[in-house]
Scaffold this motif. Sequence first.
Motif, PDB file in Angstrom:
ATOM      1  N   ARG C  64       1.204 -10.053   7.382  1.00 34.03           N
ATOM      2  CA  ARG C  64       1.788  -8.719   7.296  1.00 34.03           C
ATOM      3  C   ARG C  64       3.300  -8.741   7.402  1.00 34.03           C
ATOM      4  O   ARG C  64       3.981  -7.932   6.778  1.00 34.03           O
ATOM      5  N   LEU C  69       4.985  -5.277   6.251  1.00 32.82           N
ATOM      6  CA  LEU C  69       4.171  -4.188   6.795  1.00 32.82           C
ATOM      7  C   LEU C  69       4.416  -4.143   8.288  1.00 32.82           C
ATOM      8  O   LEU C  69       4.223  -3.134   8.941  1.00 32.82           O
ATOM      9  N   ARG C  93      10.715  -1.000  -1.789  1.00 31.83           N
ATOM     10  CA  ARG C  93       9.636  -0.222  -2.387  1.00 31.83           C
ATOM     11  C   ARG C  93       9.380  -0.675  -3.824  1.00 31.83           C
ATOM     12  O   ARG C  93       8.240  -0.749  -4.265  1.00 31.83           O
ATOM     13  N   ARG C  96       7.623  -4.136  -3.880  1.00 30.47           N
ATOM     14  CA  ARG C  96       6.238  -4.161  -3.412  1.00 30.47           C
ATOM     15  C   ARG C  96       5.251  -4.351  -4.564  1.00 30.47           C
ATOM     16  O   ARG C  96       4.132  -4.802  -4.350  1.00 30.47           O
ATOM     17  N   GLN C 100       1.049  -7.778  -3.032  1.00 28.79           N
ATOM     18  CA  GLN C 100       0.038  -6.827  -2.591  1.00 28.79           C
ATOM     19  C   GLN C 100      -0.812  -7.438  -1.488  1.00 28.79           C
ATOM     20  O   GLN C 100      -0.665  -8.611  -1.139  1.00 28.79           O
ATOM     21  N   ILE C 101      -1.685  -6.616  -0.950  1.00 26.92           N
ATOM     22  CA  ILE C 101      -2.500  -7.091   0.166  1.00 26.92           C
ATOM     23  C   ILE C 101      -3.908  -6.537   0.028  1.00 26.92           C
ATOM     24  O   ILE C 101      -4.107  -5.424  -0.473  1.00 26.92           O
ATOM     25  N   PHE C 103      -7.269  -5.911   2.479  1.00 34.31           N
ATOM     26  CA  PHE C 103      -7.491  -5.847   3.927  1.00 34.31           C
ATOM     27  C   PHE C 103      -8.881  -6.337   4.319  1.00 34.31           C
ATOM     28  O   PHE C 103      -9.794  -6.414   3.503  1.00 34.31           O
ATOM     29  N   GLN C 104      -9.001  -6.576   5.627  1.00 34.29           N
ATOM     30  CA  GLN C 104     -10.271  -7.052   6.142  1.00 34.29           C
ATOM     31  C   GLN C 104     -11.339  -5.961   6.138  1.00 34.29           C
ATOM     32  O   GLN C 104     -12.435  -6.153   5.633  1.00 34.29           O
ATOM     33  N   ASP C 105     -10.960  -4.776   6.699  1.00 29.67           N
ATOM     34  CA  ASP C 105     -11.971  -3.756   6.948  1.00 29.67           C
ATOM     35  C   ASP C 105     -12.098  -2.831   5.738  1.00 29.67           C
ATOM     36  O   ASP C 105     -11.220  -2.009   5.495  1.00 29.67           O
ATOM     37  N   SER C 108     -11.779   1.105   6.601  1.00 32.70           N
ATOM     38  CA  SER C 108     -10.565   1.835   6.964  1.00 32.70           C
ATOM     39  C   SER C 108      -9.445   1.623   5.954  1.00 32.70           C
ATOM     40  O   SER C 108      -8.406   2.229   6.057  1.00 32.70           O
ATOM     41  N   SER C 109      -9.667   0.771   4.967  1.00 35.73           N
ATOM     42  CA  SER C 109      -8.546   0.473   4.083  1.00 35.73           C
ATOM     43  C   SER C 109      -8.485   1.395   2.872  1.00 35.73           C
ATOM     44  O   SER C 109      -7.556   1.308   2.093  1.00 35.73           O
ATOM     45  N   ARG C 173      -7.224  -2.026  -6.443  1.00 29.65           N
ATOM     46  CA  ARG C 173      -5.940  -1.405  -6.086  1.00 29.65           C
ATOM     47  C   ARG C 173      -4.841  -2.456  -6.042  1.00 29.65           C
ATOM     48  O   ARG C 173      -3.725  -2.218  -6.514  1.00 29.65           O
TER      49      ARG C 173
END
Lengths: 480, 417, 343
Positions: C64, C69, C93, C96, C100-101, C103-105, C108-109, C173
């Motif tokens: 991160r 982030l 910006r 970016r 990119q990233i 996420f694990q969850d 919630s992402s 995404r």
Amino acid sequence: MLQYTIKRLLLVIPTFFLISLLIFVVLNIAPGRPGATGGAGQGEQQNQEQKESYRIFKEQFNLDKPILINTRFSLTRDEVRRLIEVAYNLDGTALARDRIKAQEALDDYREYLVRHLVELLDDPDPAFQRLVVNQLSVSAQQPFRNDRRGSEERRQRAREENQRIGAENLAVKQMRLDADASPEEIAAMVQAWKDWYTPDKQERYTFTGREKLSILLLDTRFAKYWGNLLYLDFGLSTVDRRPVLPTLLGKIRYSLSLTTIAVLLAYTIAIPIGILSAVRQGTRLDAIVTVILFIMFSLPTFFTGTVLLKLFSEGDPFAIFPTGDFQTMHSDPWTTWQTFKDIVWHLVLPITTYTSVSLAALSRYARTGVIDVIRSDYIRTARAKGLSEPAVILKHAVRNGMIPILTLLGGLLPTVVAGSVVIEVVFNIPGMGQYIYNAIQLRDYNAVMAVLLASSFLALIGILLSDLSYALVDPRISFD
Amino acid sequence: MADLESAVDAPVAADARQEDPSYGEIVWGQFRKRRLAMACLYGLVGLFLLAVYAPVLASNKPFIWQPAGEPVQFPWFISLFDRTFFENQVDLFFNTLLVFGTIIAIPVAVVFVRTRNRLRRPRRAARSRALVAGIGAFLLCFAAVQAFPVQKQKEVFPRIQAQLEAAGTEVRAVYPPLPYSFRDGDIDQIGQPISRAHLLGTDNAGRDVLTRLLFGTRISLTIGVFAVALYITLGTIIGSIAGYYGGRVDALIQRIIEVVICVPSLFLILTVAAFIENRSIFHIMVIIAAVAWTSPARLIRAEFLRLRNLDFVSAARAVGYRERTIIFKEILPNAIAPVLVAATFGVARAILIESTMSFLGLGDITVPSWGQILNTGRTTSDWVLILAPGFAIFVTVSLLNLVGEGFRDALDPKLRK
Amino acid sequence: MTAEPRPPVVQVKDLVKHFPVYKGLFRRQVGSVKAVDGISFDIQGGETVAMVGESGCGKTTAGRAMLRLIEPDSGEVWVSGRNVPDLDRDALRNWRQKMQIIFQDPYSSLNPRQTIGQIIGGGLLLHGIVQTAAEAEDRAKELLERVGLQPRYTSRYPHEFSGGQRQRIGIARAVALNPDFIVCDEAVSALDVSVQAQVINLLLDLKDEFDLCYLFVTHDLSVVRHIADHVVVMYLGQIVERASRADIYARPRHPYTQALLSAAPRTDPHKRRKRVILPGDVPSPINPPAGCRFHTRCPLAGPRCSAERPAAHRIADDHYVACHFYEDTTDPIDVTASSPYPR
């Protein structure tokens, strides 16, 4: 936990300071003038005496000072000249509004004017000189010391000092010129003022850097107010010119006796009702209780109060209870028991009103508290291990379900002390609520300020207490 | 294994023809299942319509006015935008709603009915377009109404009619069912009891109580809705910033909130109100808002503290959105629901506060507020003047509270029906 | 997987991130969690670097911090030729888009209040890759199809999907912006093993198709074996060893790496190997041990280890190890570098 408590206690101080700042600024920027006695109004139409009394009034209540920041030491001679020109309309172009403003500024600037006025005495125009002289005779008067606080010795000293100041002021006040003064008289008076301006006076009326700094922040209404507050001096009421605090303390007992009984009553009724309807959740009983409480919750206090008053004391149809007041006025001595009975008789209706309003909210709280607990796993466990239902409810559910509603008690502190404006007005009870209501309408700034400050302080303490008690009873909350 | 994945590939809410409900639609669906709350919502809509169409029910200007031999006049219609008759902006606003709102509502309603069975995307777009256009058109109308020329209709029509008829002139006049003004009293009718002419009697200035109650609805609803809208907006912005940025900003805002909370709100409201000369209901709304913004701010802050650490916020940042967009478009929609529930209760509370202020004589004395009517009832000790406004306040507040409760339950996934 | 040498897409030099720890009445700073304490490595174009380590070793923070982030304290992160920590707000910006990233969850992402179309298409509009909402929607549909979901799902909301599906949406995404570099932050750890394999294969396919490189942050060594070209092993905020996958599995040289690999489940139950059991717990990252951070648990530790921080010794092409005794560490494990997953 200890650390948290200390931290919270320490935070009370800045928070209270900010609260006082907020209230003070709100009250002081509010339009409208305090003190119905005259007012500055049309400068030229007022006679000298009225003007004088208004000036003293302003001085007494520090209204001649700026609210938060004082930069008057940075006035220049030219600004002062301009103020005089506008105030007395010397060039004949000033608007009435500006003239009043300039006149007021001249009144308020006081000692900050003296130095510049003395310099302006050298003006070639005798008419202008006369104005300057008259302004000096006002501005050079010194404010009196506060002789209401401190030790007896200290007050004595302040009184002596004030006598001296009074004598000096009297002398200064007489060093003025009438409108028909001859040029010779003017010249003589100018000379008299120049003689008056001795080196020690020069020192008094010129400000060093350090003095300027202290003036900037300390010679203000707010600082003066706080200065008094540190001695628990809430100032004088603008209505009866008596200190606010004793009056206020006298009012508290009325509010307190009304609200404590009402709150205790509300709790004693609300908690069983809440528990009952939680335990019987979903039954008809629960539904009926919920509906009744909901109705009570939605009825405005003033409506309930008015209706009760009309129903039971105005003889429409009943006249059982007195129509208001805390107790009956009477001349013959009463026994304690008689007085007590009388007061209770007076308080039945207000207490009923108060209780009915808080009852609804409280028992809903109690109900949700218990329901939340009943749903939890440890209650199921308690049942599963074979405890009888009453034991489950009383020992486990109620105990834990009451935590939120009990911690609410702390938050009630300000309400309990300050009472309720509406109920006290409707039932004509001379408590804090009615006091602030009257003070608001009479624009009694110090009284309003005192009530607001006192109840804010209590609210602050109440919040603190309820947070701390919550932390004490609920071991799950930690503060690291 | 690939089969396994494609087997669960079909979304949980399977049916392809059916629309995918957004969160709002789910909540609305839940709300509709609560009968009491729905009934109360209809009640509120009815109350709103009463407020809008109050002049149709009660006005002392005749719809049609024609003394024999003269051309037909429409005094009622002209009076609607007459700033010498309806002095208050609130009444002008509602009158604009009455005339133009009704006209605008028709095409908007048509769009809504037509798109009822369409597929999701075009339907939603069409509906929101229609709504935005309708609101825009209404605001334009309201602005235009401000420029409406002032009429001088000082005559009291019923009295003129009586005079003319006494003089033998026929007059054709059609009045609303309650031919009274909410503002101007009739000195001959002071303190009348309940009668057929005055269903709730008259007050101590000879004004028809029912008419005043009717127009009081406008005042209460306006104060409730606008004060709450104001402080929700304020509180939401402040709370979002505190919760999103945390740290020092949060500590500062928290301190400010604590300060405002500690000052007893009713005392402060009454004090400030008393110090304002010529206070209007706009002042009252601002005062209420200035004191009440802390509760939505705290709610939003708590939600933001929870949400800001979730990955979708990091994802938005990783995509490159601006902070403003992240706060207001990414996080806020997830945080706003509890605030909207609180807002419903807030409207009820604001109405109560306003009527308390009016009751204590610290409201806007020029408007027929319910609290003020009740205060008159207290001083004149007249049962009707106490019970009627009290009942009006009670009903409005109850409706709002019940709708709020329904709304809250609809949001709670544990109580899904 | 040996392509012609390209300049590294990502270069990390001495990246540091410490989290301050406050305590007491006045919230004084009493120390800091040294989550990432000076790490350096490169990622070549088209390559996957796996970053492994126990939980709490700072690998997620590192990922991160590279993307800012989390704001790094110091160090350089060059992505496609620009140093990310140096970029100002607007430049960042814009940049970016390149990084990119995932996420694990998967729960919630994805923003629960946005449709899948908005989630995937938003960035496209923001970076001007497409001009209109309709184009964004079309592109989102293509991407959904590419990650193995139905294009019509663009109008649905995240709560209607399963974990694996959501992770695919997250991938869509990330690749939508056509980045050069993606951080996969435990991207498959929350998924069922069956779904894991598919998502990993999807990622590998996309890598070739979009010419990406990955930093694959994970604690799962079986995933590493399947996906990584290079492996970076972290311990308490520092890199202890980095090497190509084959080297790491065949010739791990750092005692910690050896212990870590020996703990990984093996595909062949008949093969026996010596398990290296480490004594004690991971020390607190607030007060990490001086010298070599691993010396409190290292079977080889000597006096030098607690005094002197070991440098990264290059022991082979692309094989660096931070241990004073790198010459003494022999290969104790017999490892077959075969993957558990069919490709």
